[in-house]
Design an enzyme around this catalytic site. Sequence first.
Site, PDB file in Angstrom:
ATOM      1  N   GLU A   1       6.344   8.678   3.969  1.00 47.51           N
ATOM      2  CA  GLU A   1       6.745   7.328   4.356  1.00 47.51           C
ATOM      3  C   GLU A   1       6.059   6.372   3.379  1.00 47.51           C
ATOM      4  OE1 GLU A   1       8.451   6.706   7.903  1.00 47.51           O
ATOM      5  OE2 GLU A   1       6.815   5.442   8.629  1.00 47.51           O
TER       6      GLU A   1
ATOM      7  N   TYR B   1       6.290   2.882   0.667  1.00 47.05           N
ATOM      8  CA  TYR B   1       6.965   1.597   0.529  1.00 47.05           C
ATOM      9  C   TYR B   1       6.452   0.842  -0.672  1.00 47.05           C
ATOM     10  CZ  TYR B   1       2.943   0.814   3.743  1.00 47.05           C
ATOM     11  OH  TYR B   1       1.712   0.811   4.366  1.00 47.05           O
TER      12      TYR B   1
ATOM     13  N   TYR C   1       6.632  -2.081   9.987  1.00 52.64           N
ATOM     14  CA  TYR C   1       5.196  -1.789   9.928  1.00 52.64           C
ATOM     15  C   TYR C   1       4.909  -0.501  10.694  1.00 52.64           C
ATOM     16  CZ  TYR C   1       4.732  -6.408   7.995  1.00 52.64           C
ATOM     17  OH  TYR C   1       4.863  -7.488   7.155  1.00 52.64           O
ATOM     18  N   SER C   2       4.094   0.364  10.080  1.00 60.19           N
ATOM     19  CA  SER C   2       3.689   1.597  10.759  1.00 60.19           C
ATOM     20  C   SER C   2       2.765   1.240  11.918  1.00 60.19           C
ATOM     21  CB  SER C   2       2.898   2.495   9.816  1.00 60.19           C
ATOM     22  OG  SER C   2       3.630   2.766   8.659  1.00 60.19           O
TER      23      SER C   2
ATOM     24  N   CYS D   1       1.583   8.506   3.205  1.00 59.03           N
ATOM     25  CA  CYS D   1       1.978   7.156   3.638  1.00 59.03           C
ATOM     26  C   CYS D   1       1.268   6.093   2.805  1.00 59.03           C
ATOM     27  CB  CYS D   1       1.644   6.962   5.115  1.00 59.03           C
ATOM     28  SG  CYS D   1       2.305   5.431   5.786  1.00 59.03           S
TER      29      CYS D   1
HETATM   30  P1  FAD Z   1       7.957 -10.917   1.625  1.00 54.46           P
HETATM   31  O1  FAD Z   1       8.070 -12.342   1.992  1.00 54.46           O
HETATM   32  O2  FAD Z   1       9.048 -10.002   2.044  1.00 54.46           O
HETATM   33  O3  FAD Z   1       7.661 -10.756   0.107  1.00 54.46           O
HETATM   34  C1  FAD Z   1       7.457  -9.456  -0.412  1.00 54.46           C
HETATM   35  C2  FAD Z   1       8.100  -9.435  -1.767  1.00 54.46           C
HETATM   36  O4  FAD Z   1       7.267 -10.156  -2.651  1.00 54.46           O
HETATM   37  C3  FAD Z   1       8.200  -8.049  -2.352  1.00 54.46           C
HETATM   38  O5  FAD Z   1       9.427  -7.483  -2.016  1.00 54.46           O
HETATM   39  C4  FAD Z   1       8.084  -8.304  -3.810  1.00 54.46           C
HETATM   40  O6  FAD Z   1       9.358  -8.567  -4.349  1.00 54.46           O
HETATM   41  C5  FAD Z   1       7.293  -9.550  -3.902  1.00 54.46           C
HETATM   42  N1  FAD Z   1       5.906  -9.284  -4.308  1.00 54.46           N
HETATM   43  C6  FAD Z   1       4.890  -8.833  -3.543  1.00 54.46           C
HETATM   44  N2  FAD Z   1       3.749  -8.726  -4.241  1.00 54.46           N
HETATM   45  C7  FAD Z   1       4.063  -9.147  -5.501  1.00 54.46           C
HETATM   46  C8  FAD Z   1       3.323  -9.277  -6.686  1.00 54.46           C
HETATM   47  N3  FAD Z   1       2.016  -8.953  -6.729  1.00 54.46           N
HETATM   48  N4  FAD Z   1       3.960  -9.720  -7.787  1.00 54.46           N
HETATM   49  C9  FAD Z   1       5.265 -10.037  -7.759  1.00 54.46           C
HETATM   50  N5  FAD Z   1       6.016  -9.946  -6.647  1.00 54.46           N
HETATM   51  C10 FAD Z   1       5.428  -9.502  -5.538  1.00 54.46           C
HETATM   52  N6  FAD Z   1       2.912  -3.227   5.203  1.00 54.46           N
HETATM   53  C11 FAD Z   1       1.660  -3.299   5.754  1.00 54.46           C
HETATM   54  O7  FAD Z   1       0.897  -4.239   5.423  1.00 54.46           O
HETATM   55  N7  FAD Z   1       1.243  -2.388   6.681  1.00 54.46           N
HETATM   56  C12 FAD Z   1       2.016  -1.352   7.082  1.00 54.46           C
HETATM   57  O8  FAD Z   1       1.593  -0.530   7.919  1.00 54.46           O
HETATM   58  C13 FAD Z   1       3.323  -1.254   6.532  1.00 54.46           C
HETATM   59  N8  FAD Z   1       4.155  -0.261   6.919  1.00 54.46           N
HETATM   60  C14 FAD Z   1       5.397  -0.167   6.365  1.00 54.46           C
HETATM   61  C15 FAD Z   1       6.221   0.885   6.792  1.00 54.46           C
HETATM   62  C16 FAD Z   1       7.482   1.019   6.243  1.00 54.46           C
HETATM   63  C17 FAD Z   1       8.358   2.168   6.698  1.00 54.46           C
HETATM   64  C18 FAD Z   1       7.924   0.084   5.272  1.00 54.46           C
HETATM   65  C19 FAD Z   1       9.293   0.209   4.656  1.00 54.46           C
HETATM   66  C20 FAD Z   1       7.126  -0.947   4.876  1.00 54.46           C
HETATM   67  C21 FAD Z   1       5.851  -1.108   5.422  1.00 54.46           C
HETATM   68  N9  FAD Z   1       5.014  -2.169   5.052  1.00 54.46           N
HETATM   69  C22 FAD Z   1       3.741  -2.230   5.590  1.00 54.46           C
HETATM   70  C23 FAD Z   1       5.463  -3.244   4.137  1.00 54.46           C
HETATM   71  C24 FAD Z   1       6.032  -4.401   4.986  1.00 54.46           C
HETATM   72  O9  FAD Z   1       7.268  -3.987   5.571  1.00 54.46           O
HETATM   73  C25 FAD Z   1       6.354  -5.648   4.182  1.00 54.46           C
HETATM   74  O10 FAD Z   1       7.196  -5.305   3.116  1.00 54.46           O
HETATM   75  C26 FAD Z   1       5.119  -6.367   3.619  1.00 54.46           C
HETATM   76  O11 FAD Z   1       4.237  -6.733   4.659  1.00 54.46           O
HETATM   77  C27 FAD Z   1       5.550  -7.639   2.860  1.00 54.46           C
HETATM   78  O12 FAD Z   1       6.308  -8.417   3.720  1.00 54.46           O
HETATM   79  P2  FAD Z   1       6.236 -10.021   3.683  1.00 54.46           P
HETATM   80  O13 FAD Z   1       7.295 -10.521   4.587  1.00 54.46           O
HETATM   81  O14 FAD Z   1       4.837 -10.479   3.932  1.00 54.46           O
HETATM   82  O15 FAD Z   1       6.551 -10.323   2.203  1.00 54.46           O
END
Ligand code: FAD
Length: 296
Positions: free
Chosen positions: A294, A296, A80-81, A254
Amino acid sequence: MAHATVRTEAISVNTYRPNAPFKGKALRVERLTPDESPNDVRHVVMDLADGDLQYLEGQSIGIIPPGLDAKGKPHKLRLYSIASTRTGDEGGERSVALCVKRVVYIHPETKEEVRGVASNFLCDLKPDDEVLITGPVGKNFLLPEDPTANLVLIATGTGIAPFRAFLKHIFEERPGGWQGQVWVFFGVQTSTDVLYEDLYKQYEHLPNFRISLAVSREQKNKKGEKMYVQNRIAEHVDELWSWLQQGNTYTYICGLRGMETGIDAAYAEVAQQAGQEWSKVQYDLKQAGFWHVETY
Ligand code: FAD
Ligand code: A2P
């Protein structure tokens, strides 16, 4: 092309690794989008007291959600940023803030509701809950030290997080303030969901601050399609190109990866009019430290 100025500030990275994360505590969680909005985006603040986690605006941290994944292994970290400045979120405590969108979707095959692991964990934190934190990470998506530099900050949704930190740092905390021009391009779904809107209102009177919104579900681009941030860029790309020609202009992108192609297309058009090839210009800008992405 001139190179971006050499950085003198120390940058900490990977102070806490996944095998020995920092045990932080939730301080407060504030919903940023209105209750009636289908989007649940929250400002999540965590206490960093009693640790060594130092960070700069533009860096990210890792969050390790509690519990096990479907294979019975500990959950992998999510990045997360950071949305707060190096001095912590408002209030003076040693803290770090994130801007988190709750991920909830209907699985395309099972048709069941799926809730993202880390985003739901973060959005539902209560004060004093433990949070495992890694990092910080990121050595490039950082502010230039030269306060006369122009900044072009392009975000969709939670991609605004690092720019909240940038703006607060340069306009509120940095001794001497900021003299360069600062132009924010921000893509959001609706005008009720403009994250951190009060902040931009605070800076509106500054002669060197400007914000251009792309409200996808209320505005249309010139083709009559959804207005995305790359369409706003296209409208202003002549001016942005002239900023690039002046040198000392740093561009940061971003948020959703999907915006990149459109941003490149807008710049490619104006580059072509100037007899230049955007991919080469952009490569040079990246190499020289003026173009940072950046997504994602
Ligand atoms: P998970 O349990 O990991 O599930 C997410 C997965 O669900 C996805 O990979 C995708 O396969 C699937 N998915 C999601 N939506 C759908 C859909 N509509 N239909 C079908 N499949 C779907 N997130 C932020 O909120 N704020 C930030 O500031 C932020 N900064 C980031 C910075 C970087 C460098 C990176 C790489 C990512 C950032 N993210 C940010 C994204 C964050 O890392 C997570 O990926 C995000 O919060 C989802 O994680 P989770 O564990 O809740 O979901
Ligand atoms: P929309 O959802 O109307 O298609 P989110 O809140 O999901 O993070 O999205 C932030 C903004 O980015 C929304 O306005 C969303 O529009 C928009 N968006 C979605 N896909 C893209 C894309 N490929 N390029 C630019 N903006 C996008």
